[in-house]
Design an enzyme around this catalytic site. Structure first.
Site, short mmCIF file in Angstrom:
data_model
loop_
_atom_site.label_atom_id
_atom_site.label_comp_id
_atom_site.label_asym_id
_atom_site.label_seq_id
_atom_site.Cartn_x
_atom_site.Cartn_y
_atom_site.Cartn_z
N ASP A 190 1.20 0.72 8.65
CA ASP A 190 0.65 -0.75 7.78
C ASP A 190 -0.47 -0.25 7.85
O ASP A 190 -1.37 0.76 8.35
CB ASP A 190 1.12 -1.58 8.97
CG ASP A 190 0.01 -2.53 8.69
OD1 ASP A 190 -0.45 -3.17 7.34
OD2 ASP A 190 -1.12 -3.13 8.92
N LYS A 191 -1.81 0.02 6.53
CA LYS A 191 -3.31 0.09 6.10
C LYS A 191 -3.77 -1.09 7.15
O LYS A 191 -4.64 -0.21 8.19
CB LYS A 191 -2.48 0.01 4.53
CG LYS A 191 -4.37 0.72 4.54
CD LYS A 191 -4.70 0.27 2.87
CE LYS A 191 -5.35 -1.20 2.83
NZ LYS A 191 -6.51 -1.62 3.03
N THR A 192 -3.94 -2.07 7.32
CA THR A 192 -4.48 -2.99 7.76
C THR A 192 -4.65 -3.20 8.92
O THR A 192 -3.99 -3.42 9.73
CB THR A 192 -4.25 -4.54 7.00
OG1 THR A 192 -4.54 -4.16 5.85
CG2 THR A 192 -5.51 -4.99 7.28
N GLY A 234 0.51 -4.36 1.71
CA GLY A 234 0.85 -5.57 1.61
C GLY A 234 -0.83 -5.01 -0.13
O GLY A 234 -0.42 -5.86 -0.89
N ARG A 288 2.48 -3.67 -2.11
CA ARG A 288 2.19 -4.94 -1.35
C ARG A 288 3.82 -4.69 -1.55
O ARG A 288 5.03 -6.09 -2.10
CB ARG A 288 2.64 -4.86 -3.56
CG ARG A 288 1.40 -4.96 -4.78
CD ARG A 288 1.00 -6.37 -4.61
NE ARG A 288 -0.30 -6.10 -5.01
CZ ARG A 288 -0.97 -7.25 -5.18
NH1 ARG A 288 -0.33 -8.69 -5.41
NH2 ARG A 288 -2.40 -7.38 -5.45
#
Lengths: 1124, 349
Positions: A418-420, A713, A823
């Site tokens: 995941d990034k965040t 996302g 996204r």
């Protein structure tokens, strides 16, 4: 209570899954099945409720009780194939067919079962004590107009209870009243989802007064609600008081396991008790993952079964051929079926079973127990206590939540991140904004700096902003600060912008009502960053009541003027991952009705009012610009409502809100009705800084041959820039970008024909994939091979995941060393993960921190949660939890690699030692007329696995290190061995099998050949048991020395355990051959003393192990030499 | 549970860090959890490997030579008599001969002593293709009965030789039943060589496994006679032939001690052997051999141990040389990474 929390933690994983899956089903438009019928609870009326026979409030999380422990525990144990096999062997060994006495197989089985059962019993006992502590904790219950302390277990449905500050709710309660004004209370749900921010619950207005016991006594209500279910975030019901029906929502439900904060006490009515509470309904077992190595181990065991079968078949045929009346001294006759020379077939069959019992040690019985023990110690002692994975700032150590997957960590090839919050810190700072087509904020983001470095341009390091920097606010632009916005070209838009920031949120203020001391409790750090920003702009949100938000506004009417403005909040349309937006309908003090909305740009743009395309275009440009700088963006919009429109809508809203079925879905639909014709104000950009050491970590991992995919996302630009910033992608890489943000797509989107859009998108994606695949092939063939990177967005991914295109996507992405998916929805994250897991059959690891990563974490082989910022849902679902992304290096390259090496060694060693042992027995069978005579004494055979060779292998499983931690981080390439599974391939197993065969031949024939003459000067001869004891001694010594040879590091524990094992054998045999056991054949009686009185014993003892290990020596030497 | 354990123990780990200097015990725990236990790392560098191989070889070869020498000093004569002792007329049907108790089984053969043999000279009989290690055979005995005699009744394992005419058999079981019953006597010229039949069984067997008060009972009284019968007046502990026979052999070819000649025999002496060829090995075509052998400190004539030592030692030295050659021709410095796995793997594919 801490223990209580612990006991609950196991179950909480599911709740988040449930949450996700429910939202998933909503999206897919399916109706969730619900239990038919309702539950009716009469508050404060025990007699009335008695008819309904609700369950009591005492809980039991134990697996067994005193009576069921043995049968149930044994049943659990025998569900393991190995144990069942040994049970069958034990039964077989009680029949006359058996060549060995039952003790041979029963003893090790008993020991193994005993160890497992003791472990089970211990765990269950702890659970039981926890349960007792919980059941006996007390709560104040209303009885005869008084609060009476009652243990939790006595609590019944319908009781009225009083919970004091910081107390836990004993059951699922209907919130009636609190000491706070407006009937609100704050709860902490850390036990449920790990989120520490406070949540508001609000009682129905009608019940606000029932605070004192006298008053509560009068309360007679009837609650109609759904049957107990496990959905934590839904609740539908009605409260009927005085013939009035009031709708109930999750807002009035206080769940068991939460605790009360910032409130003196509350009064509530018990609705669900004990096992029917939502949290208990959720506490199911997380389906445990099994490591691939373990699955391969099963295959190995299966192979061993086949080998066993072949050996027995061979022996059985031999026995059928051998049997003959001519051996008169064996007296073959009809009296015993197994030795009936007239029926050779029966002889063969019975001998087959004889041999199975004889060769049973080929299946290592203690293997599973030992491996389990090793893994348990590895995870609890090593991983959890590793200081290099300890995050001092947040006081978070690494945490292995399961001990099954340690060695899996050493084989990971794909990381889905995941990034965040995972790559980034999830410390949100308000960084830039765009209001009315004007960009504000002068900062340069880290990402931009990274980009600048990339392009070579130099940007002077900006001086730290002069304004007082606050957590969550890193904004510097004099044009907006201290009321200066009034002079901007578009002050109205600015005002709306700030008001939107200050009003449209679900943040709770805590602490003093002054700008300096206030703390914001928000569900996400974005929210609190936005509210903090509003505060800094002069719109200080300082107080919230259920219906009103108080904002201290400065400089609104004229410079320097400060006024407190209450805004009445009429409706809150909450944020969820489907809606991707959040709206608030509020009424200004002057009666103006406004809907403020903030959300992702796509959803907001869809709902904007027509016209003013210039602003939309400019803002979109700004959004892209922000995104390119790696900032998170939100669009703000508002809509003025006329009271007619609002009133008619509000009716529908209330209707939806009080519906018992599909309430969420209906609410979403109703929200759609009003969230339209919005007027764009602007957008915000929040910076999320990269975590410490992320680029270095990613670089190391990719050198280790691990491919990293980022699933986020965020927008494509943001994602790509983050990927650049953390060195996932660099300029030398060939990038393939598959995006839906093309003009052609937009055009069709505008036409609004969904079917055509889908068809077009599919074609587009297909063509793109084809093109990329072709290009990728070219690039792979070209010299020098440049690395490839793929960037794809959620919409395209949706079509690319279509079964027909899936293979193409997989092919392409397998060729890429980095993949960025932007996204993407949580579901897609999981789909991508399982695509690689199933499609490519590689070991995958998912790492994430938020609830949206849960599905991905569970889909991967190994799930890693980041413990820290965004709540604990990901951690609860994960297998390992670490505090920072960079600890992944340690977790994989050090612990994973070691574990993998160790477990491989342990497993192959077990395989080897049992094969060697059994094969010596096998060779002997050929010389006994295939009768199945045992070579070794019963006790030798039974203790071989559990005592004489058990401990050293555990030591190696714990301590063996081939290279030090620093070296393995320095040379990440070493990790590739694990990805290729270099230590547990069939080739490795075959090598070990070869050595086992060689050694067993040496061991058996050397001993036999050297002992067939007189062995000392008195001319006396050895018998069978002398030879067997000699052979067994050699086997024990050889096998233990072989272990020492395979060690990479030797601590003194190695010496102690290896020496101890050999010593244990001698001690045992001294004692054993010195005593007479009743009813036993005293085969070994005094044998060792005879043996040790000869020179021969010592000569052979030195020769045989050395000769047996000769090949291994050569092999190791060669291996070290050419392939170290 | 796990979680609490984890968070509680981590600070403990930190603490251990700071106080480890003071407390030895916590230091060990700290080293354990941080996986820093003091360890030596055996690096199998070429020099090490070669020297280990050399050392093993250098030790093994002399040991081998010594034991081979010991074995070579032993003089051993093996004489197969089972075929020769059957009269010509029965050669085609040896079974009929051995089963007919009316035919005298005497047989006299002569042997030439090839080398000087120092006393004691051990007399063995050697049987081939005789499965004393067959499962049915091995278990067909009862150690309790051998020690305690008739007092012990539970002799089920001895079937079918446990009970005869309703009375228990002592010693029971197939092993005792099939006791070897050929006898030998030796003459040099006309002097009978004295054969000592005492102390041919292991002392531990005589003292601890066979009862001093246990006398044969109801033995070889059945319709089927397997082998020798026993003097019912001598206790089992003194029936050394039985004790030797009851120590079942490991392999189907085995020797058992018969007695000792306590006189030196000179080279070229002619020995005549009078033997009673009673025991039936003809039905399963096993052979019977008579073995005369001296012994050394390492036992009888068995070159295996010595040869094995020498060959293992030689192979070690050979390998050491091969390694050394390789090392000289193609040295690989320590720390050289060119041959590390990831490199050669990537080279190959």
């Amino acid at each position: 209570m801490a223990a209580w929390r612990g006991s609950r933690s196991g179950g909480d994983g599911l709740q988040s899954v449930e949450h996700i899956s429910s939202s998933r089903t909503v999206r897919l438009g399916k109706v969730q099945p619900q239990a038919p019928g309702h539950r009716t609870v009469f508050c404060n009326d025990r007699d009335a409720n008695a008819l309904a026979k609700f369950k009591g409030n005492s809980v039991s999380t134990t697996k067994y009780d005193v009576f069921t422990f043995l049968p149930k525990g044994l049943f659990e144990q025998f569900r393991r194939v190995a144990n069942l096999y040994f049970l069958m062997i034990s039964i077989l060994s009680c029949t006359p067919v058996s060549p060995v006495s039952p003790i041979t197989n029963v003893l090790p089985l008993t020991l193994v079962l005993l160890v497992s059962l003791i472990k089970e019993a211990w765990e269950d006992w702890k659970r039981f004590q926890n349960d007792m502590a919980i059941n006996n904790s007390t709560i104040e219950v209303l009885q005869d107009q008084k609060w009476v302390l009652t243990p939790w277990k006595k609590l019944q449905v319908g009781d009225i209870v009083k919970v004091k500050q910081d107390g836990f709710f004993p059951a699922d309660l209907l919130f009636l009243a609190s000491t706070n004004p407006d009937g609100i209370c704050y709860i902490e749900t850390a036990n449920l989802d790990g989120e520490t921010n406070l949540k508001i619950r609000k009682a129905l207005e009608k019940t606000w007064d029932y605070v004192t016991p006298e008053k509560v006594c009068e309360f007679k209500g009837e609650v109609q609600c759904e049957q107990p279910n496990n959905s934590l975030y839904t609740f539908t019901g009605n409260l009927i008081i005085n013939k009035q029906t009031l709708p109930l929502s999750p807002n009035q439900l206080l769940l068991r396991g939460c605790s009360l904060r910032n409130t003196d006490y509350i009064v509530g009515a018990v609705i669900f008790t004990g096992h029917e509470t939502k949290v208990m309904m959720n506490s199911m077992k997380i389906p445990s993952k099994r490591s691939t190595l373990e699955k391969k181990l099963d295959k190995l065991i299966l192979t061993l079964f086949c080998v066993l079968f072949c050996m027995c078949l061979l022996g059985a045929i031999g026995s059928g051929v051998f049997i003959n009346r001519k051996y008169y001294y064996l007296r073959f006759d009809k009296s015993e079926k197994q030795f009936d020379p007239d029926n050779r077939f029966v002889v063969a069959i019975l001998t087959f079973f004889t041999l199975i019992t004889l060769y049973s040690p080929i299946i290592p019985i203690s293997l599973y127990v030992s491996v389990e023990m090793i893994k348990f110690i590895q995870s609890t002692q090593f991983i959890n206590n590793d200081l290099s994975m300890y995050h001092a700032e947040s006081n978070t150590p690494a945490l292995a939540r399961t001990s099954n997957l340690n060695e899996e960590l050493g084989q990971v090839e794909y990381i889905f991140s995941d990034k965040t919050g995972t790559l980034t810190r999830n410390l949100m700072e308000f960084f830039k904004c765009s209001i009315g087509g004007e960009v504000y904020g002068t900062g340069v983001s880290e990402i931009e700096m990274g980009t600048a470095q990339r392009t070579g341009a130099k940007i002077e390091t900006q001086k730290q902003s002069n304004t007082a920097r606050e957590k969550g606010f890193n904004f510097d632009d004099a044009r907006l600060m201290r009321g200066a916005w009034r002079n901007e070209p578009n002050p109205e838009a600015c005002k709306e912008f700030f008001k939107c920031l200050a009003i449209c949120h679900t943040v709770l203020p805590e602490g003093d009502e002054s700008p300096e001391k206030i703390r914001y409790q928000a569900a996400s750090p974005d929210e609190s960053a936005l509210v903090t920003a509003a505060k800094n702009f002069g719109f200080f949100f300082y107080k919230r009541s259920p219906t009103t938000i108080y904002v201290r506004e400065s400089h609104v009417e004229k410079m320097g003027k400060v006024q407190d403005v209450p805004y009445e909040i009429l409706n809150v349309l909450e944020f969820n991952s489907t809606r991707k937006r959040q709206s608030v309908v509020c009424r200004y003090p002057d009666g103006r009705l406004v809907l403020y909305c903030k959300g992702a740009d796509t959803v907001i743009y869809e709902r904007l009012v027509d016209g003013d395309n210039e602003l939309k275009r400019i803002t979109r440009e700004h959004l892209e610009q922000f995104g390119a700088s790696g900032l998170r963006t939100l669009c703000l919009a508002y809509r003025n409502l006329s009271s007619d429109v609002y009133e008619s809508w509000n009716e529908k809203y209330i209707q939806a809100k009080s519906s018992l079925r599909d309430r969420e879905k209906k609410l979403d639909e109703v929200a759609e009705l009003i969230e339209k014709e919005l007027i764009l104000i602007g957008c915000t950009a929040i910076e999320d800084k990269l975590q410490e050491g992320v680029p270095a970590c990613i670089e190391t991992l990719s050198r280790a041959g691990i491919k990293i995919w980022v699933l986020t996302g965020d927008k494509m630009e943001t994602a790509i820039n983050i990927a650049y910033a953390c060195k996932l992608i660099n300029n030398s890489m060939k990038q393939f970008i598959i995006s839906s943000e093309t003009d052609a797509v937009r055009e069709i989107e505008d036409r609004g024909d969904q079917v055509e859009l889908a068809r077009f998108m599919k074609e587009l994606v297909k063509n793109e994939l084809k093109r990329c695949n072709e290009e990728a092939q070219q690039y792979l063939l070209s010299v020098p091979r440049s690395k490839l990177a793929l960037v794809i967005d959620g919409k395209c991914l949706m079509y690319a995941l279509d079964p027909s295109l899936r293979v193409m996507l997989l092919n392409l992405s397998m060729n890429c060393s980095a993949v960025v998916c932007c996204r993407v929805s949580p579901l897609q994250k999981a789909q991508v993960t399982s695509l690689v897991r199933k499609g490519a059959n590689r070991i995958t690891l998912s790492i994430g921190d938020g609830a949206n990563d849960v599905s991905m974490i569970q889909a991967a082989h190994v799930g890693v949660g980041i413990s820290g910022q965004e709540g604990m849902q990901a951690v609860m679902a994960s297998d390992f939890a670490i505090a920072q992304f960079r600890f992944l290096t340690d977790l994989l390259l050090v612990h994973g690699r070691w574990s993998y090496h160790r477990i491989c060694k342990v497993v192959t060693y077990f395989f080897y030692k049992n094969l060697t042992f059994t094969l010596t027995q096998f060779w002997f069978t050929f010389q006994t007329g295939f009768s199945g005579q045992r070579l070794y004494d019963d006790w030798f055979q039974s203790l071989y696995n559990v005592i004489f060779t058990a401990l050293p292998v555990i030591i190696i499983g714990l301590f063996d290190k081939d290279v030090s931690a620093t070296l393995s981080k320095q040379y990440p390439e070493l990790y590739k061995e694990g990805i290729r599974n270099a230590f547990f391939k069939w080739r490795v197993v075959a090598t070990w099998a070869f050595f086992a065969i060689y050694q067993s031949l040496v061991l058996y024939y050397f001993v036999v050949a050297s002992s067939n003459r007189a062995i000392n000067s008195s001319g006396k001869m050895f018998g069978l048991w002398d030879v067997s004891t000699m052979a067994f001694t050699c086997v024990v010594v050889t096998v233990n020395l072989r272990l020492l040879m395979m060690c990479n590091t030797i601590t003194r524990w190695h010496h102690i355990s290896v020496g101890g094992s050999i010593l244990a054998w001698f001690v045992f045999v001294f004692i054993y051959s010195g005593v007479i056991l009743p009813k036993e054949q005293e085969n070994i009686y005094l044998v060792i003393y005879v043996l040790m009185s000869t020179f021969y014993f010592y000569f052979a003892l030195i020769l045989v192990p050395v000769a047996a290990l000769f090949c291994d020596f050569v092999y190791l030497g060669v291996q070290r030499w050419f392939f170290p | 549970m796990e979680m609490d354990g984890g968070s509680a123990s981590a600070p403990a780990g930190i603490e251990a860090d700071s106080v480890s200097v003071r407390q030895g015990r916590s230091k060990i725990i700290y080293q354990f959890t941080q996986q820093n236990l003091p360890a030596c790392k055996p690096v199998l560098s070429p020099a090490w490997v070669i020297s280990i191989f050399f050392v093993v070889g250098v030790i093994f070869i002399p040991v081998g030579i010594v034991s081979l020498h010991a074995s070579q000093t032993v003089v051993e004569i093996v004489y197969r008599y089972d075929a020769e002792c059957v009269p010509e007329s029965f050669r085609s049907n040896k079974l009929a001969y051995i089963k007919d108790s009316s035919i005298p089984k005497n047989c006299t053969k002569s042997l030439k002593i090839p080398k000087d043999m120092k006393a004691p000279i051990y007399i063995y009989y050697q049987l081939d293709n005789y499965y004393q290690n067959h499962r049915r055979y091995v278990k067909s005995r009862n150690d309790q009965q051998l020690l305690h005699g008739l007092k012990y009744h539970d002799t089920g394992s001895c079937a079918p030789e446990d009970v005869n005419h309703g009375l228990p058999i002592v010693p029971c079981g197939l092993i005792a039943w099939s006791l070897f019953n050929d006898t030998y006597s030796f003459y040099r010229g006309i002097d009978e060589l004295k054969v000592n039949r005492k102390n041919i069984a292991w002392e531990s067997d005589r003292e601890h496994k066979f009862g001093k008060q246990v006398y044969p009972f109801n033995f070889q009284n059945g319709s089927l006679i397997g082998g020798a019968s026993l003097d019912p007046n001598i206790p089992l502990s003194d029936q050394e032939d039985l004790i030797v026979w009851m120590r079942t052999s490991a392999l189907p070819t085995f020797r058992k001690l018969y007695g000792r000649i306590e006189e030196d025999l000179d080279a070229d002496d002619i020995i005549s052997i009078k033997l009673l060829n009673n025991y039936n090995t003809y039905s399963f075509s096993g052979s019977k051999k008579l073995v005369l052998s001296t012994s050394s400190w390492l036992g009888g004539h068995n070159n295996f141990l010595g040869l094995a030592y020498i060959s293992v030692g030689a192979s070690f030295i050979l390998i050491a040389f091969v390694f050394m050659l390789l090392h000289v021709k193609n040295p690989r410095p320590y720390g050289d990474t060119t041959n590390l796995s990831w490199n050669w793997k990537s080279m190959s594919g």
